[in-house]
Design a protein around this motif. Structure first.
Motif, short mmCIF file in Angstrom:
data_model
loop_
_atom_site.label_atom_id
_atom_site.label_comp_id
_atom_site.label_asym_id
_atom_site.label_seq_id
_atom_site.Cartn_x
_atom_site.Cartn_y
_atom_site.Cartn_z
N ALA A 36 -3.61 -1.04 -6.60
CA ALA A 36 -2.62 0.08 -6.38
C ALA A 36 -3.49 1.30 -5.81
CB ALA A 36 -1.83 0.58 -7.31
N GLU A 37 -2.96 2.17 -4.73
CA GLU A 37 -3.47 3.31 -4.49
C GLU A 37 -3.11 4.50 -5.17
OE1 GLU A 37 -4.76 6.09 -0.43
OE2 GLU A 37 -3.65 4.27 -0.20
N ALA A 38 -3.71 5.30 -5.94
CA ALA A 38 -3.38 6.46 -6.54
C ALA A 38 -3.10 7.68 -5.45
CB ALA A 38 -4.11 6.83 -7.41
N LEU A 39 -1.81 8.11 -5.41
CA LEU A 39 -1.69 9.32 -4.47
C LEU A 39 -1.14 10.56 -5.15
CD1 LEU A 39 0.26 7.01 -2.25
CD2 LEU A 39 -1.96 7.83 -1.72
N VAL A 94 -7.44 -0.14 -8.90
CA VAL A 94 -7.04 1.06 -8.55
C VAL A 94 -8.01 1.79 -7.50
CG1 VAL A 94 -8.00 2.75 -10.51
CG2 VAL A 94 -5.89 3.00 -9.32
N ALA A 95 -7.17 2.36 -6.60
CA ALA A 95 -8.01 2.91 -5.50
C ALA A 95 -7.72 4.46 -5.66
CB ALA A 95 -7.62 2.65 -4.00
N GLU A 124 -16.55 -2.31 -10.49
CA GLU A 124 -15.80 -2.88 -9.23
C GLU A 124 -14.36 -2.74 -9.53
OE1 GLU A 124 -16.83 -6.31 -12.24
OE2 GLU A 124 -17.47 -4.36 -11.73
N CYS A 125 -13.63 -2.50 -10.58
CA CYS A 125 -12.27 -2.12 -10.62
C CYS A 125 -11.77 -0.63 -10.14
CB CYS A 125 -11.75 -2.54 -11.99
SG CYS A 125 -11.69 -4.05 -12.56
N LEU A 126 -12.59 0.10 -9.84
CA LEU A 126 -12.22 1.30 -9.12
C LEU A 126 -12.83 1.18 -7.63
CD1 LEU A 126 -11.59 4.37 -9.46
CD2 LEU A 126 -13.82 4.76 -10.21
N HIS A 127 -11.94 1.62 -6.87
CA HIS A 127 -11.99 1.56 -5.69
C HIS A 127 -12.22 3.06 -4.99
CE1 HIS A 127 -11.18 -2.86 -4.44
NE2 HIS A 127 -11.77 -3.00 -5.45
#
Length: 254
Positions: A36-39, A94-95, A124-127
């Motif tokens: 998911a991308e955090a916005l 999460v991105a 690696e789980c943080l994009h």
């Protein structure tokens, strides 16, 4: 955005006006949510919702992005930790978007690593997403990108194709993921050049051992073309609108 709103943003976090939402990123092969991308969202007490396209550029220019940016990172990883505790979200990422100002801080690696360690999340789980239109040639920003890559964080070039130095950045900087700008995705139906650019961008990224994410997928025709072209991941209204962490958790079955 006028000066008054720019000044208000400096106090938005303290006033509780900021909130995170998360847009699911799905695998095109099977439709499963991979991340998911955090916005960031801002609901001004007087003016209501202010669009990110208004406040993000100004917050970067004025340097007021630091505290909200750090807060977003914490919110994103706190939510990811909760999702990973559920069976369906165990392998999620999460991105989080980073501005050039954040990248230029000498402690950016320590900041990201500290939040990860606090939540027990693998790097690696943080994009970390960096827009391709940003001035990445700034020496401090380039140093920050290289340091994050060396520390094991996954780096995504956001809005690929929207700027003027995409290939230079791909050649020089350790990006793992290519996010194709929505302007090309919107033209897939009736623009042969957009189709050619997207298909070749996917092939190029795979040749460079990069993952490809398509942004702004809104129709089944777009999704089908991207899947046929071999695109790995996609996000957009067709695949899921931005939602609260709790709403996304329910979708994951948590």
């Amino acid at each position: 955005m006028n000066f008054s709103l720019a000044n208000d943003f400096r106090h938005a976090l303290d006033r509780g006006e900021l909130s995170p939402v998360f847009q699911p990123v799905r695998r095109l092969s099977d439709g499963v949510i991979a991340g998911a991308e955090a916005l960031m969202r801002w609901t001004h007490a007087e003016h209501g919702r202010i669009e990110p396209a208004e406040f993000i550029p100004v917050s970067e220019r004025t340097g007021s992005i630091h505290a909200p940016g750090a807060w977003m990172l914490e919110q994103a990883l706190d939510s990811l930790a909760a999702w990973q505790r559920t069976g369906a979200g165990r392998s999620m990422f999460v991105a989080v978007n980073l501005s050039v100002i954040q990248l230029s801080k000498s402690d950016i690696v320590a900041q990201c690593a500290g939040v990860l360690n606090a939540h027990g999340i693998a790097p690696e789980c943080l994009h970390l997403e960096v827009t391709e239109t940003a001035p990445l040639d700034h020496p401090a920003a380039e140093e920050g990108i290289r340091a994050l890559g060396a520390a094991g964080f996954r780096l995504a070039m956001d809005d690929f194709g929207a700027g003027f130095s995409s290939f230079t950045h791909l050649h020089r900087l350790p990006f793992d993921t290519l996010k194709i700008d929505r302007s090309f995705i919107s033209g897939l139906r009736d623009n042969a050049r957009s189709r050619a650019i997207v298909a070749n961008a996917v092939r190029l990224a795979h040749d460079l051992d990069m993952t490809v994410v398509a942004e702004g997928v809104e129709t089944e025709q777009q999704r089908a073309f991207l899947q046929e072209a071999g695109c790995d991941l996609a996000q957009g209204f067709l695949l899921g609108r931005p939602a609260t962490a709790a709403a996304l958790s329910r979708e994951l079955g948590g």
